[in-house]
Design a protein around this motif. Structure first.
Motif, PDB file in Angstrom:
ATOM      1  N   HIS A  85       0.811  -1.216   0.000  1.00 50.79           N
ATOM      2  CA  HIS A  85       0.000   0.000   0.000  1.00 50.79           C
ATOM      3  C   HIS A  85       0.851   1.276   0.000  1.00 50.79           C
ATOM      4  N   ARG A  86       2.163   1.113  -0.172  1.00 52.34           N
ATOM      5  CA  ARG A  86       3.090   2.243  -0.226  1.00 52.34           C
ATOM      6  C   ARG A  86       3.057   3.068   1.057  1.00 52.34           C
ATOM      7  N   VAL A  87       2.953   2.346   2.168  1.00 52.12           N
ATOM      8  CA  VAL A  87       3.059   2.958   3.490  1.00 52.12           C
ATOM      9  C   VAL A  87       4.443   2.607   4.032  1.00 52.12           C
ATOM     10  N   LYS A  88       5.237   3.596   4.340  1.00 51.11           N
ATOM     11  CA  LYS A  88       6.597   3.359   4.800  1.00 51.11           C
ATOM     12  C   LYS A  88       6.577   2.630   6.139  1.00 51.11           C
ATOM     13  N   SER A  89       7.414   1.594   6.235  1.00 51.61           N
ATOM     14  CA  SER A  89       7.413   0.760   7.428  1.00 51.61           C
ATOM     15  C   SER A  89       8.821   0.292   7.739  1.00 51.61           C
ATOM     16  N   SER A  90       9.089   0.092   9.013  1.00 49.17           N
ATOM     17  CA  SER A  90      10.362  -0.501   9.423  1.00 49.17           C
ATOM     18  C   SER A  90      10.299  -2.011   9.268  1.00 49.17           C
ATOM     19  N   LEU A  91      11.448  -2.650   9.268  1.00 48.26           N
ATOM     20  CA  LEU A  91      11.511  -4.094   9.427  1.00 48.26           C
ATOM     21  C   LEU A  91      11.092  -4.443  10.860  1.00 48.26           C
TER      22      LEU A  91
END
Length: 396
Positions: A85-91
């Motif tokens: 969804h092109r939501v920036k996320s961390s590992l």
């Protein structure tokens, strides 16, 4: 080294530490021994018979692999959905956890989390990211429990190998009633796994020979079953319909923000009722008892203040003693009820740090029919996996 490189090292380090702590826990569970005594053993106990060596670490691999597989599937379910969804996320940040004290109930990890670096724009994105983790992890839990209950070792041989003293004390592997009577007589205690609808169903239907299923207070020595039980509990914990928990995302998508806010508050109140009922007994009426009642009343006031706001002080002043009275009455009429400190601590953390209201999406877009099906599936999974008492104290 840039910030991205340092974060990657942190992710890898936390994962490797989680491997170590889950291996240590798994070795303890499968052998019935401990890693550290700190000189606390009785004089008549030979440390060599109860203390693990580092060469024993590999005995915990089944437990470690099972637990970390669940956490990885759960968190990467969130992660890949966020990326989609092109939501920036961390590992994922894995959370190793081990208390090196004799008698502690260790599980090796407190889970894992990801951090969203941007806010999902729509209701559907919130929902998709929230529901993906529990659904992915739930599949792993089912596999672990299926393998555990369909590959049971001979129960008598397995348990007596861990507890040879049972032959002298009971003549065989004790039943739950025998263990309760023994512990009460010795003023000792142990713990057993609780129950959930799904876990009990699998325990009663999957084994080819039901006689090989051990008593509940010995199930922790079966790594696939124990980790399967723990991961069902973790799934239910994440699916609680509160705030920004996975379950909060689900209820926000299914029912809208206003209704989700009401559901969240009701859920917190129910958790406090479940966690605190059984803590306070009516007798004896002494100073300590009145002090305990007063402290718990203040706890209720704090929780309700966080849920309702200080402007509703009259409602809080009425509701807090009524809820406390209901808990005391329940303990009086059902004295076997046990409290659970976990839910009291968890409720405090939720209302104080996480919040009970879901943040609004920029665009309120109704869920598609397929998403609604997945949402109700998540609700069903929560009901099947939830247990009011994850661990039950026997004796004491």
């Amino acid at each position: 080294m840039n910030n991205q490189g340092r974060r990657l090292i942190l992710h890898i380090s936390l994962f490797l530490l989680s491997v170590l702590t889950t291996l240590m826990t798994g070795a303890e569970l499968i052998t019935g021994k401990i890693w550290f005594t700190w000189g606390l053993l009785p004089d008549d106990v030979d440390p060599a018979t109860v203390v693990l060596q580092w060469t024993d670490l590999g005995k915990g691999w089944v437990y470690s692999l099972g637990f970390l597989s669940f956490l990885t599937f759960h968190e990467f379910g969130h992660y890949f959905t966020a990326i989609y969804h092109r939501v920036k996320s961390s590992l994922p940040y894995y959370i190793p956890f081990y208390i090196p004290l004799p008698g502690m109930v260790n599980i090796g990890s407190m889970g894992a989390v990801i951090r969203l670096h941007s806010i999902p724009e729509t209701t559907r994105k919130f929902f998709d990211i929230g529901v993906a983790g529990p659904l992915a992890g739930f599949v792993v839990s089912l596999v672990l429990l299926y393998l555990g209950f369909t590959n049971l070792p001979p129960m008598r041989e397995h348990i007596l190998n861990l507890h040879p003293e049972y032959l002298e004390l009971f003549g065989d592997v004790p039943t739950l009633e025998q263990m309760k009577a023994h512990l009460h007589a010795q003023e000792g205690e142990t713990w057993a796994l609780g129950s959930s609808l799904l876990f009990d169903w699998m325990k009663n239907t999957l084994p080819a020979d039901p006689a090989q299923v051990p008593p509940d207070f010995e199930l922790m020595h079966y790594p696939l079953i124990f980790v399967g039980y723990i991961t069902l509990f973790f799934t239910a914990l994440n699916l609680l319909p509160i705030g920004q928990l996975d379950g909060g995302h689900v209820t926000y998508g299914l029912f809208g923000r206003k209704n989700a806010s009401v559901i969240s508050r009701v859920a917190v109140v129910l958790l406090v009722l479940v966690g605190g009922t059984g803590w306070l007994e009516i007798l004896p009426w002494n100073y300590e008892h009145f002090a305990a009642l007063g402290i718990f009343l203040l706890y209720w006031i704090f929780i309700l203040h966080q849920l309702l706001g200080k402007e509703r002080w009259l409602l809080i002043a009425i509701a807090a003693p009524l809820l406390l009275g209901a808990q005391v009455a329940a303990k009086y009429y059902f004295p076997e009820i046990q409290p659970n400190l976990l839910w009291l601590v968890y409720s405090f953390m939720v209302v104080r740090f996480l919040g009970v209201d879901h943040p609004p999406a920029m665009f309120e877009i109704p869920l598609t029919p397929m998403r609604k099906v997945l949402g109700w599936l998540a609700v069903l999974i929560f009901l099947l996996c939830f247990t009011p008492s994850p661990l039950i104290v026997i004796g004491g």
